[in-house]
Design a protein around this motif. Structure first.
Motif, PDB file in Angstrom:
ATOM      1  N   SER A 271      38.191  41.246  30.562  1.00 44.75           N
ATOM      2  CA  SER A 271      37.351  40.790  31.663  1.00 44.75           C
ATOM      3  C   SER A 271      36.602  39.526  31.247  1.00 44.75           C
ATOM      4  O   SER A 271      36.645  39.106  30.090  1.00 44.75           O
TER       5      SER A 271
ATOM      6  N   ASP B 298      34.420  31.546  41.285  1.00 50.08           N
ATOM      7  CA  ASP B 298      35.378  32.657  41.283  1.00 50.08           C
ATOM      8  C   ASP B 298      35.621  33.215  42.679  1.00 50.08           C
ATOM      9  O   ASP B 298      36.761  33.396  43.110  1.00 50.08           O
TER      10      ASP B 298
ATOM     11  N   TYR C 175      42.726  39.283  38.932  1.00 48.05           N
ATOM     12  CA  TYR C 175      41.665  38.606  39.687  1.00 48.05           C
ATOM     13  C   TYR C 175      42.053  38.418  41.152  1.00 48.05           C
ATOM     14  O   TYR C 175      41.207  38.560  42.045  1.00 48.05           O
TER      15      TYR C 175
ATOM     16  N   TYR D 145      41.507  41.677  42.808  1.00 46.67           N
ATOM     17  CA  TYR D 145      40.078  42.000  42.895  1.00 46.67           C
ATOM     18  C   TYR D 145      39.426  41.287  44.079  1.00 46.67           C
ATOM     19  O   TYR D 145      38.614  41.885  44.808  1.00 46.67           O
ATOM     20  N   TYR D 146      39.781  40.022  44.282  1.00 49.46           N
ATOM     21  CA  TYR D 146      39.118  39.219  45.307  1.00 49.46           C
ATOM     22  C   TYR D 146      39.856  39.184  46.653  1.00 49.46           C
ATOM     23  O   TYR D 146      39.208  39.141  47.705  1.00 49.46           O
TER      24      TYR D 146
ATOM     25  N   ARG E 218      31.217  31.767  37.365  1.00 42.02           N
ATOM     26  CA  ARG E 218      31.534  33.189  37.396  1.00 42.02           C
ATOM     27  C   ARG E 218      30.822  33.892  38.543  1.00 42.02           C
ATOM     28  O   ARG E 218      29.666  33.598  38.855  1.00 42.02           O
TER      29      ARG E 218
END
Length: 353
Positions: A170, A206, A250, A253-254, A297
């Motif tokens: 991570s 991000d 990622y 996740y998004y 981030r």
């Protein structure tokens, strides 16, 4: 008066092509008008058994001599021909087909460095130029210990023998520092996280990355690592700070689920790139230490719970897409992680030979 052009024929498995081969071929090109290099092999031959299939060897050898107007490269599939020392006649017939043999136009000479090949070819009426082996190196020696004989391996084939170490985890857990320090210790080039360079360049955080951004991240991370593998700085080991699996974690996740069409496109690109990535070791850094806000981030991932959740998801992807790759987990302080990483790398890379 003999007006035929002279052609030297050099044949072999070339698994891999090394400096001894290159020397033989380049000495031949000074003695003939043209040199034809025939890359031969069959299914499950000694190259195929280590992942260097005939077509890959052919393309690598052709790449090695790209731009040389005297040297041309062709391939010869021996799969349906009896194994050596049998099968000379059908093998020669197939070789002649592969090089467009024309005795009315060309004067052919086989260039060999094996005494038994000279005997067999001359017995069948062919001209032979015998060249002694140079450098005291063989493809067998390289296959058995590529790290020791790295400097003898022809550049295109180094891709195959490069030891590739991947560091994942991570965000904000010291991966980049670890990768950089390991690269410095082993004198190895490092492929850093392209996403950070991309986000700085375009001033994108991000949680602002779009599906299109993630396509660029996939492609450019892969290309960046490939360029490092092909670089002169590569001495047998490269270290990568991230890869396509991390990028997918990622993305999922998004963005996963927001657009099924985009998800399908991304996963198709990911699967293609991931299938081309092969790692010798994965170093998985568990989330430890303080989450640092670098201006890019996403702070929603700063909580221990979110970091642990993301780390667990990334590891689940690792088990799916890299299940055959050895992995070590790091969850200690920097010195402990650094020492464990060196010990693990030493298991796959003999840098001191």
């Amino acid at each position: 008066m003999n007006l035929k052009k002279t052609v030297g024929i050099v044949f072999g498995t070339f698994a891999p092509l090394h400096r001894g081969h290159v020397d033989l071929i380049q000495r031949a090109k000074k003695q003939f008008d043209k040199v034809v290099v025939v890359v031969s092999g069959y299914k499950e031959d000694r190259g195929d058994k280590i992942g260097l299939k005939l077509n890959k060897r052919f393309r690598y050898v052709r790449e090695a001599f790209a731009g040389d107007e005297v040297i041309s490269v062709t391939s010869l599939d021996e799969t349906l021909i009896p194994r050596y020392p049998d099968g000379w006649e059908p093998w020669l017939k197939k070789l002649q087909d592969s090089v467009d043999w024309n005795e009315n136009k060309y004067d052919y000479t086989f260039v060999v460095s094996e005494g038994e090949y000279k005997v067999e070819l001359e017995r069948r009426g062919y001209k032979v130029l015998f060249g002694e082996r140079t450098l005291g190196i063989s493809a067998t020696m390289i296959r058995e210990n590529p790290d020791k004989y790295w400097r003898y391996i022809s550049a295109p084939f180094r891709r195959h023998f490069t030891k590739k170490v991947l560091i994942i985890g991570s965000a904000s857990n010291g991966k980049t520092t670890l990768a950089t320090d390991l690269g410095r210790f082993y004198d190895a080039p490092v492929s850093l996280e392209y996403a950070r360079e991309y986000q700085v360049k375009y001033n994108v955080k991000d949680d602002e990355l779009t599906q299109t951004d993630f396509h660029y991240l996939l492609l450019n991370q892969y290309q960046q690592t490939g360029n490092i593998i092909d670089s002169k700085e590569n001495r047998g080991l490269i270290i990568a700070d991230t890869n396509s699996t991390v990028t997918k974690a990622y993305y999922d996740y998004y963005l996963k689920g927001k657009s099924p069409v985009e998800d399908k496109l991304f996963d198709g690109m990911f699967n293609h790139i991931n299938s081309k990535e092969h790692w010798d070791l994965i170093i998985f850094v568990k989330p430890t230490g303080k989450y640092v806000d670098d201006g890019f981030r996403d702070q929603s991932m700063s909580s221990d719970n979110e970091r642990d959740k993301f780390s667990e998801y990334l590891d689940s992807l690792r088990t799916i897409f890299h299940q055959d790759t050895n992995v070590i987990y790091l969850n200690g302080d920097y010195i402990d992680n650094y020492q464990k990483s060196k010990a693990a790398i030493d298991e796959v890379y003999n840098f001191d030979l």
